[in-house]
Design a protein around this motif. Structure first.
Motif, mmCIF file in Angstrom:
data_model
loop_
_atom_site.group_PDB
_atom_site.id
_atom_site.type_symbol
_atom_site.label_atom_id
_atom_site.label_comp_id
_atom_site.label_asym_id
_atom_site.label_seq_id
_atom_site.Cartn_x
_atom_site.Cartn_y
_atom_site.Cartn_z
ATOM 1 N N TRP A 114 3.359 -5.306 -97.450
ATOM 2 C CA TRP A 114 2.777 -6.657 -97.196
ATOM 3 C C TRP A 114 3.127 -7.680 -98.132
ATOM 4 O O TRP A 114 3.834 -7.304 -99.256
ATOM 5 C CB TRP A 114 1.366 -6.248 -97.240
ATOM 6 N N SER A 130 -0.928 -9.042 -94.451
ATOM 7 C CA SER A 130 -1.978 -8.602 -95.420
ATOM 8 C C SER A 130 -2.065 -7.131 -95.523
ATOM 9 O O SER A 130 -1.427 -6.319 -94.775
ATOM 10 C CB SER A 130 -3.387 -9.163 -94.983
ATOM 11 N N PRO A 131 -2.591 -6.712 -96.487
ATOM 12 C CA PRO A 131 -2.745 -5.058 -96.858
ATOM 13 C C PRO A 131 -3.408 -4.363 -95.546
ATOM 14 O O PRO A 131 -3.149 -3.263 -95.260
ATOM 15 C CB PRO A 131 -3.244 -4.955 -98.064
ATOM 16 N N THR A 132 -4.153 -5.173 -94.783
ATOM 17 C CA THR A 132 -4.892 -4.667 -93.568
ATOM 18 C C THR A 132 -4.445 -4.901 -92.492
ATOM 19 O O THR A 132 -4.799 -4.767 -91.413
ATOM 20 C CB THR A 132 -6.483 -5.102 -93.719
ATOM 21 N N GLU A 134 -3.364 -7.995 -90.986
ATOM 22 C CA GLU A 134 -3.190 -9.145 -90.357
ATOM 23 C C GLU A 134 -1.890 -9.946 -90.417
ATOM 24 O O GLU A 134 -1.226 -9.772 -91.528
ATOM 25 C CB GLU A 134 -4.238 -10.169 -91.042
#
Length: 322
Positions: A114, A130-132, A134
């Motif tokens: 990311w 993003s790390p999640t 997105e």
């Protein structure tokens, strides 16, 4: 052992790598431009498939278990889906993943999966993850989508300033001398004439870009203003991506890619670092040293859930081959 067909399809060339799940690079190849906007999806896919078949010594599809294709022209979800459907219909791999080529630059340069990438070659683009999971990105289809700052833009502005200096409408600048020296003419007006009558390929204007940075380094005010505008554009694209992803206050990496930024011109790079530092003080600027096809391979390994040792092996291979 499962395999990945990694593809970096660009407007000037297409790079491919066949990679095993343990990170061993089994074969690499290069083909012509990937230009679905002008050639059509099928013709663009032909470029990739011919090269993939050559990597597999003429074997028919499927060429790998996973195809990780990062492609110019995949700027909108509908374009990504059309390209994915084309490769799936051809049976290129058991699973096909398609994304814009900016994400390959991000994965090639970032230490983690990311971060944000800003790419400046012939055109300009930026994207972030993003790390999640997105995503932040731009349409990146030129002036229609608010883009400025690629090599084509810079070259056009070099000629614009040179023409205005020569005919008296603009301030003195060494950019005029750059133009006539580069194209071997007696005046800037001759270059304009040659472009107008098709005697000079407009694509050759890109040759002016390295000279722009040299002129700016020499202290030319007009050239320095143009390079400063370029740096601000890089910084604003990075900031917007970080802000959209909620990463503005983190130590996220901002990867710089594309021929204009990876050249690491001291004046431009210094301005870029300063501008990004002013708007995103926690961000870490990284210049990508691996080719985007390495990023496609690394992303493919991510999708397969491969061990970290496999990613190290891929990075080591492409570092040695540069």
């Amino acid at each position: 052992m499962r395999t990945i067909l990694a593809v970096d399809g660009g407007n000037s060339k297409t790079d491919l790598a066949l990679v095993a799940e343990d990170g061993t690079v089994l074969a690499t190849g290069r083909a012509g431009p990937f230009v679905p906007q002008s050639a059509g999806v099928a013709a663009a896919a032909d470029v990739v498939e011919r090269a993939a078949r050559a990597l597999r010594d003429g074997m028919a599809a499927p060429y790998a278990d996973l195809m990780a294709a990062y492609l110019a022209g995949a700027d909108f979800p509908a374009e990504e889906e059309a390209l994915r459907a084309e490769f799936e219909a051809r049976g290129c791999a058991g699973e096909v993943s398609v994304a814009n080529d900016t994400f390959a630059v991000l994965r090639a340069g970032a230490s983690l999966p990311w971060g944000v990438a800003v790419v400046c070659g012939a055109g300009m683009n930026a994207a972030g993850l993003s790390p999640t999971g997105e995503v932040a990105r731009f349409p990146a289809v030129g002036r229609w989508s608010g883009d400025w700052g690629g090599g084509e833009d810079l070259a056009a502005w070099v000629l614009w300033h040179a023409a205005r200096m020569e005919d008296g409408r603009g301030p003195a600048t060494a950019l005029a001398e750059l133009v006539v020296t580069r194209f071997g003419t007696g005046s800037v007006a001759e270059v304009v004439h040659a472009l107008h009558f098709g005697e000079l390929d407009p694509a050759r204007l890109h040759e002016l870009v390295p000279g722009l940075f040299a002129v700016a380094a020499g202290g030319d005010a007009v050239a320095r203003e143009l390079v400063a505008r370029q740096a601000e554009e890089v910084a604003v694209m990075a900031r917007v991506c970080l802000e959209r992803l909620g990463l503005l206050g983190t130590a996220a990496e901002v990867v710089l890619g594309g021929s204009v930024l990876t050249a690491r011109d001291p004046y431009l790079h210094g301005l870029v670092e300063a501008a990004i530092g002013a708007s995103a003080p926690h961000a870490r600027v990284v210049v990508s040293t691996l080719p985007p096809v390495a990023g496609a391979a690394l992303a493919g390994l991510d999708l397969l859930g491969a061990a970290e040792a496999a990613r190290t092996r891929v990075r080591d291979h492409f570092r040695r081959s540069r």
